[in-house]
Design a protein around this motif. Structure first.
Motif, short mmCIF file in Angstrom:
data_model
loop_
_atom_site.label_atom_id
_atom_site.label_comp_id
_atom_site.label_asym_id
_atom_site.label_seq_id
_atom_site.Cartn_x
_atom_site.Cartn_y
_atom_site.Cartn_z
N SER A 26 43.04 30.29 62.44
CA SER A 26 42.18 31.58 62.70
C SER A 26 41.52 31.27 64.77
O SER A 26 41.91 31.86 66.03
N SER A 27 40.03 30.72 64.27
CA SER A 27 39.53 30.02 65.44
C SER A 27 40.54 29.80 66.15
O SER A 27 40.47 29.65 68.33
N ALA A 28 41.59 28.59 66.53
CA ALA A 28 41.54 27.90 67.62
C ALA A 28 43.02 28.66 68.10
O ALA A 28 43.01 29.33 69.93
N GLU A 29 43.64 30.05 67.58
CA GLU A 29 44.54 30.68 67.57
C GLU A 29 43.49 32.11 68.82
O GLU A 29 44.23 31.87 70.19
N GLN A 30 42.62 32.18 68.82
CA GLN A 30 41.47 33.33 69.37
C GLN A 30 41.34 32.44 70.20
O GLN A 30 40.80 32.70 71.15
N ARG A 31 40.89 31.46 70.16
CA ARG A 31 40.43 30.84 71.61
C ARG A 31 40.98 31.11 72.49
O ARG A 31 41.67 31.15 73.87
N VAL A 32 42.94 31.16 72.54
CA VAL A 32 43.95 30.62 73.18
C VAL A 32 44.26 31.44 73.83
O VAL A 32 44.47 32.06 74.78
N GLU A 33 44.11 32.99 72.78
CA GLU A 33 44.55 34.46 73.57
C GLU A 33 43.13 34.82 74.64
O GLU A 33 42.99 35.44 74.84
N ARG A 34 41.77 34.17 74.18
CA ARG A 34 40.89 35.18 75.03
C ARG A 34 41.04 34.49 76.60
O ARG A 34 40.76 34.96 77.28
N GLU A 35 41.27 33.53 76.60
CA GLU A 35 41.76 31.99 77.90
C GLU A 35 42.77 33.19 78.14
O GLU A 35 42.97 33.12 79.90
N ARG B 37 41.43 36.35 79.77
CA ARG B 37 40.99 36.47 80.46
C ARG B 37 41.44 35.58 82.22
O ARG B 37 40.98 36.33 83.37
N VAL B 38 42.86 35.31 81.61
CA VAL B 38 43.62 35.35 83.53
C VAL B 38 44.42 36.49 83.64
O VAL B 38 44.32 36.28 85.10
N GLY B 39 45.42 36.64 82.95
CA GLY B 39 45.83 37.24 83.37
C GLY B 39 46.09 39.69 82.85
O GLY B 39 47.02 39.93 83.49
N GLU B 40 44.47 39.48 81.81
CA GLU B 40 44.10 40.87 81.57
C GLU B 40 43.99 41.71 81.87
O GLU B 40 42.83 42.48 81.62
N GLY C 288 49.62 27.19 87.30
CA GLY C 288 48.86 26.18 86.99
C GLY C 288 47.92 26.92 86.45
O GLY C 288 46.39 26.49 85.37
N ALA C 289 47.25 28.21 86.66
CA ALA C 289 45.88 29.15 85.86
C ALA C 289 45.75 29.28 84.43
O ALA C 289 44.43 28.90 83.59
N TYR C 290 46.68 29.08 84.38
CA TYR C 290 47.58 28.70 82.65
C TYR C 290 46.95 28.07 81.98
O TYR C 290 46.94 27.68 80.76
N GLY C 291 46.92 26.66 82.42
CA GLY C 291 46.51 24.93 82.14
C GLY C 291 45.33 25.33 81.03
O GLY C 291 45.49 24.52 79.80
N THR C 292 44.43 25.66 80.70
CA THR C 292 43.34 25.96 79.75
C THR C 292 44.04 26.40 79.17
O THR C 292 43.76 25.86 77.42
N ALA C 293 44.63 27.39 78.80
CA ALA C 293 45.37 28.53 77.77
C ALA C 293 46.55 27.19 77.09
O ALA C 293 46.69 27.23 76.00
N TRP C 294 46.87 26.84 77.38
CA TRP C 294 47.87 25.78 77.08
C TRP C 294 47.42 24.62 76.44
O TRP C 294 47.94 23.79 75.31
N ARG C 295 46.53 23.82 77.41
CA ARG C 295 45.38 22.89 76.55
C ARG C 295 45.15 23.65 75.38
O ARG C 295 45.42 23.12 73.97
N ARG C 296 44.27 24.66 74.74
CA ARG C 296 44.34 25.23 74.01
C ARG C 296 44.77 25.88 72.91
O ARG C 296 44.79 25.43 72.31
N ARG C 297 46.10 25.87 73.50
CA ARG C 297 48.04 25.71 72.19
C ARG C 297 47.69 25.11 71.77
O ARG C 297 47.92 24.82 70.46
N ASP C 298 47.57 23.67 72.51
CA ASP C 298 47.34 22.01 71.82
C ASP C 298 47.21 22.37 70.43
O ASP C 298 47.01 21.56 69.48
N GLN C 299 45.40 23.05 70.96
CA GLN C 299 44.56 22.98 69.44
C GLN C 299 45.09 23.46 68.80
O GLN C 299 45.39 23.36 67.25
#
Length: 333
Positions: A17-26, A29-32, A139-150
């Motif tokens: 759950s926490s890993a999923e929430q980190r992706v959503e927050r990122e 932050r970028v698109g919303e 590339g702005a979602y790069g961090t979000a994609w990396r967090r999705r790997d988590q």
């Protein structure tokens, strides 16, 4: 033992759950981010890119040029230039004309879309929309994609733990207390939730239109309702309808069908209305004013006292006013 497994299951659930929430927050932050309230003056080609990416932008140019008689669309979706067509002041329209002139026999529409996908006339549209904050920079979602790997790693742990529970139960080491059922349910929920999160984020992280961009599209569609045409220029009569709603709104079904041949994601294929860009990215929504992104009262397009600034009056090659929408310019049968 079963109580320990229950506590471990709770820990696994919170890990996923926490890993999923980190992706959503990122992602948020970028698109919303909140719309700026700024007024946006967009051409019909910028609206097309915002609505459907490079594919929609090129389709809009093809529809305008064909209606003007500057290009011919034959059976089999073959697009060729019309001799004597004047140059266009619109960079994207001229890019289409130049590409057709440089290749003997022209292009199939699907090939032309791919050929122009990275043309400066197309990438320039994207750059302008990025500067306005209407689409997410590459590339702005790069961090979000990396967090999705988590999330994938956390999901792997959850799946492994669930398998472990079944193994321990089969060996008789666990499953003797009622709390073991709770451990199974919590672990199963973590696994299901993790897979759902991966699927959800895969879709959302391909959505390159920002919240402000979606609001601009809503505002534009409210100002230019589907089925209402302004015959004062090609930009208003053909450009804007195709930009906002797709080729099926070009006013010529034959043209729509021919330009869609060979392109499974084209606007006229199947249900008549796909917004996937040629690169697999997701652009605007096709809900035509029923989406939940607001009513456009934030400022949206600069309507200039009732006359939309979307798409000036490009004369596209032949310069026809497109009063009734010709069939593929001078299409051959």
């Amino acid at each position: 033992m079963d109580v320990i497994l229950l506590l471990a299951a709770i820990g696994v659930f919170f890990l996923v759950s926490s890993a999923e929430q980190r992706v959503e927050r990122e992602r948020r932050r970028v698109g919303e981010t909140e719309p700026s309230g700024a007024s946006h003056q967009l051409t019909h080609y910028e609206l097309a890119y915002l609505s459907g990416g490079p594919r929609r932008a090129v389709n809009t140019a093809l529809a305008v040029l064909a209606t003007a008689g500057a290009v011919r669309v034959s059976r089999g979706s073959q697009v060729t230039p019309v001799h004597g067509a004047r140059p266009s002041p619109e960079p994207l329209e001229q890019a289409v004309l130049d590409a057709l002139a440089a290749r003997q026999g022209g292009y199939r529409a699907s090939e032309l879309r791919r050929a122009l996908e990275r043309h400066p006339a197309v990438t320039g549209l994207a750059a302008g929309l990025e500067r306005r904050g209407l689409i997410v920079p590459e590339g702005a979602y790069g961090t979000a994609w990396r967090r999705r790997d988590q999330v994938k790693i956390a999901l792997g742990v959850a799946v492994g733990f669930l398998v472990l529970l079944f193994v321990l139960s089969g060996l008789g080491v666990a499953g003797r207390e009622p709390v073991f059922i709770g451990a199974l349910l919590i672990s199963g929920t973590a696994v299901v939730g993790g897979f759902m999160a991966l699927y959800r984020h895969r879709r959302r992280l391909r959505g390159v239109v920002t919240r402000e961009g979606r609001a601009v599209l809503t505002s534009a569609r409210e100002f230019h309702p589907r089925g209402v045409r302004d015959p004062s220029s090609l930009a208003f009569a053909v450009g804007i309808p195709v930009a906002l709603y797709g080729l099926q709104d070009a006013g010529d079904q034959a043209l729509c069908d021919e330009l869609s041949v060979g392109d499974p994601a084209a606007d006229c294929a199947g249900s008549c209305g796909s917004h996937g860009g040629g690169d697999g990215a997701t652009y605007g929504t096709d809900s035509y004013g029923t989406d939940s992104y607001g009513t456009g009262s934030y400022g949206g397009l600069d309507f200039g006292g009732g006359s939309s600034s979307c798409g000036g009056g490009s004369s596209a090659g032949g310069g026809s006013s497109c009063g009734g929408g010709s069939s593929c310019g001078s299409s051959s049968s």
